[in-house]
Design a protein around this motif. Structure first.
Motif, PDB file in Angstrom:
ATOM      1  N   LEU A  15      11.223 -24.413 -47.969  1.00  0.00           N
ATOM      2  CA  LEU A  15      11.654 -25.776 -47.667  1.00  0.00           C
ATOM      3  C   LEU A  15      13.175 -25.886 -47.746  1.00  0.00           C
ATOM      4  N   LEU A  16      13.776 -25.242 -48.732  1.00  0.00           N
ATOM      5  CA  LEU A  16      15.230 -25.256 -48.862  1.00  0.00           C
ATOM      6  C   LEU A  16      15.903 -24.678 -47.622  1.00  0.00           C
ATOM      7  N   LEU A  17      15.348 -23.585 -47.117  1.00  0.00           N
ATOM      8  CA  LEU A  17      15.895 -22.962 -45.912  1.00  0.00           C
ATOM      9  C   LEU A  17      15.748 -23.891 -44.717  1.00  0.00           C
ATOM     10  N   GLN A  18      14.583 -24.499 -44.595  1.00  0.00           N
ATOM     11  CA  GLN A  18      14.313 -25.410 -43.481  1.00  0.00           C
ATOM     12  C   GLN A  18      15.282 -26.588 -43.468  1.00  0.00           C
ATOM     13  N   LEU A  19      15.631 -27.086 -44.660  1.00  0.00           N
ATOM     14  CA  LEU A  19      16.515 -28.244 -44.756  1.00  0.00           C
ATOM     15  C   LEU A  19      17.990 -27.861 -44.866  1.00  0.00           C
ATOM     16  N   GLY A  20      18.282 -26.562 -44.755  1.00  0.00           N
ATOM     17  CA  GLY A  20      19.661 -26.107 -44.729  1.00  0.00           C
ATOM     18  C   GLY A  20      20.353 -26.044 -46.078  1.00  0.00           C
ATOM     19  N   ALA A  21      19.570 -26.026 -47.171  1.00  0.00           N
ATOM     20  CA  ALA A  21      20.166 -26.005 -48.514  1.00  0.00           C
ATOM     21  C   ALA A  21      20.538 -24.604 -48.959  1.00  0.00           C
ATOM     22  N   ILE A  22      19.950 -23.575 -48.360  1.00  0.00           N
ATOM     23  CA  ILE A  22      20.312 -22.182 -48.636  1.00  0.00           C
ATOM     24  C   ILE A  22      20.567 -21.479 -47.305  1.00  0.00           C
ATOM     25  N   PRO A  23      21.436 -20.469 -47.301  1.00  0.00           N
ATOM     26  CA  PRO A  23      21.846 -19.875 -46.025  1.00  0.00           C
ATOM     27  C   PRO A  23      20.886 -18.849 -45.441  1.00  0.00           C
ATOM     28  N   LYS A  24      20.014 -18.277 -46.282  1.00  0.00           N
ATOM     29  CA  LYS A  24      19.112 -17.239 -45.777  1.00  0.00           C
ATOM     30  C   LYS A  24      17.823 -17.248 -46.599  1.00  0.00           C
ATOM     31  N   PRO A  25      16.753 -16.615 -46.095  1.00  0.00           N
ATOM     32  CA  PRO A  25      15.468 -16.628 -46.818  1.00  0.00           C
ATOM     33  C   PRO A  25      15.576 -15.951 -48.185  1.00  0.00           C
ATOM     34  N   ILE A  26      14.731 -16.416 -49.112  1.00  0.00           N
ATOM     35  CA  ILE A  26      14.627 -15.808 -50.442  1.00  0.00           C
ATOM     36  C   ILE A  26      13.181 -15.412 -50.673  1.00  0.00           C
TER      37      ILE A  26
END
Length: 335
Positions: free
Chosen positions: A312-323
């Protein structure tokens, strides 16, 4: 105001209790009253006094139970609480060394790792979203009446990139409500009800017990339950520490985890043990403690379940790459 957990919630709690009991059997946590062969004497621990940064919410029920019923003490631990204003502030205390372990909503842990701000590991689960345990709320004199009215309004959250921020945006996105022009107002949880009353915010994200308290003091009413759509049963809170701390304190960490597993088991099977602790430590009145909806308690970290958070963080642009969540889960007692 949200009411007492209905039968479906009680059934989920029973199932969770059974699952946790099974996990505890596998991990050697045995009967709660018996000697635990895995338990470490205080002289075996790297450190016997722990500082844990926390938020005074209902998510801490098992933590307070572990303190009050002596589960930490039985593991040779003295655990001191350090109050934080938000999940991000709690995490900052662990990064700076002011606390050993941080309790927080999950997003700050992943955001810190994803942006390179800190190398964090998750060490214990705490809660998931339950029906009516977290909501976007408003007050009668607010211009916000439905979720569609949230566009362009002032919405109170505790901090950016915490659950209050991410889950609010996710729910709005589910309903095709534009959040790009929202004015996010950063307010500590205890002050949000007053901010709504005074017009400093048009709506706010709140967890329990603040939902029930805000209903009493400000006439707050729910706009939408967070337990819907993409955020239904969402992993909400947990405990984390820096990778360095985890590496240097494996026995101490295992002792903390065993105590939390036992306390979570007790909290799941007997709500009556949790309610008085909420009165004492979360500073809520007895009526509120009986009325509010508890979150879904847990203590065992499940990578597949937790993967929803960085996704969800990736989808909303809160992190730059997958974790990959597996890379952030620390050792778990007995596993």
């Amino acid at each position: 105001m949200f009411g007492i957990v209905r039968s479906g919630g009680r059934a989920r709690a029973r199932h969770a209790a059974l699952a946790l009991a099974a996990a505890m059997t596998v991990t050697g946590c045995g009967a709660l009253g018996s000697a635990d062969p895995n338990a470490a004497a205080s002289s075996d621990l790297e450190k016997s006094t722990l500082k844990v940064s926390i938020l005074p919410t209902t998510d801490l029920g098992p933590f307070w139970l572990a303190q009050d019923d002596g589960f930490f003490k039985a593991e040779g631990l003295t655990v001191d609480s350090v109050i934080a204003a938000s999940g991000q502030a709690s995490l900052t205390k662990a990064i700076s060394g002011e606390a050993d372990i941080a309790f927080s909503t999950y997003p700050p842990f992943f955001t810190a790792t994803g942006t390179g701000a800190a190398d964090m590991q998750l060490v214990a689960d705490a809660t998931s979203v339950n029906a009516k345990s977290n909501a976007i709320v408003t007050v009668p004199n607010s211009p916000v009446k439905t979720i569609n009215d949230l566009a362009g309004r002032k919405i109170a959250i505790t901090a950016k990139n915490t659950a209050s921020d991410l889950l609010t945006r996710s729910v709005m996105q589910d309903h095709n409500v534009d959040f790009s022009k929202v004015k996010w107002v950063l307010i500590p949880l205890p002050n949000i009800a007053a901010a709504l009353q005074q017009g400093e915010a048009d709506a706010a994200y709140l967890p329990e017990p603040y939902i029930t308290q805000a209903a009493k003091t400000a006439g707050a009413i729910p706009v939408i339950d967070i337990n819907t759509g993409a955020t239904q049963d969402f992993p909400l809170t947990g405990y984390g520490a820096t990778r360095k701390w985890v590496r240097e304190n494996p026995k101490t960490l295992a002792a903390f985890q065993r105590a939390m597993q036992k306390a979570t088991h007790e909290a799941l099977i007997d709500r009556a043990k949790v309610e008085p602790l909420l009165v004492r430590f979360a500073k809520i009145d007895e009526d509120t403690a009986k009325l509010l909806t508890l979150p879904g308690y847990g203590s065992i970290l499940d990578a597949r379940r937790l993967q929803r958070v960085p996704d969800l963080l990736l989808q909303l642009g809160a992190i730059p790459k997958p974790i990959d969540v597996n890379s952030m889960i620390g050792p778990q007692a007995g596993r």
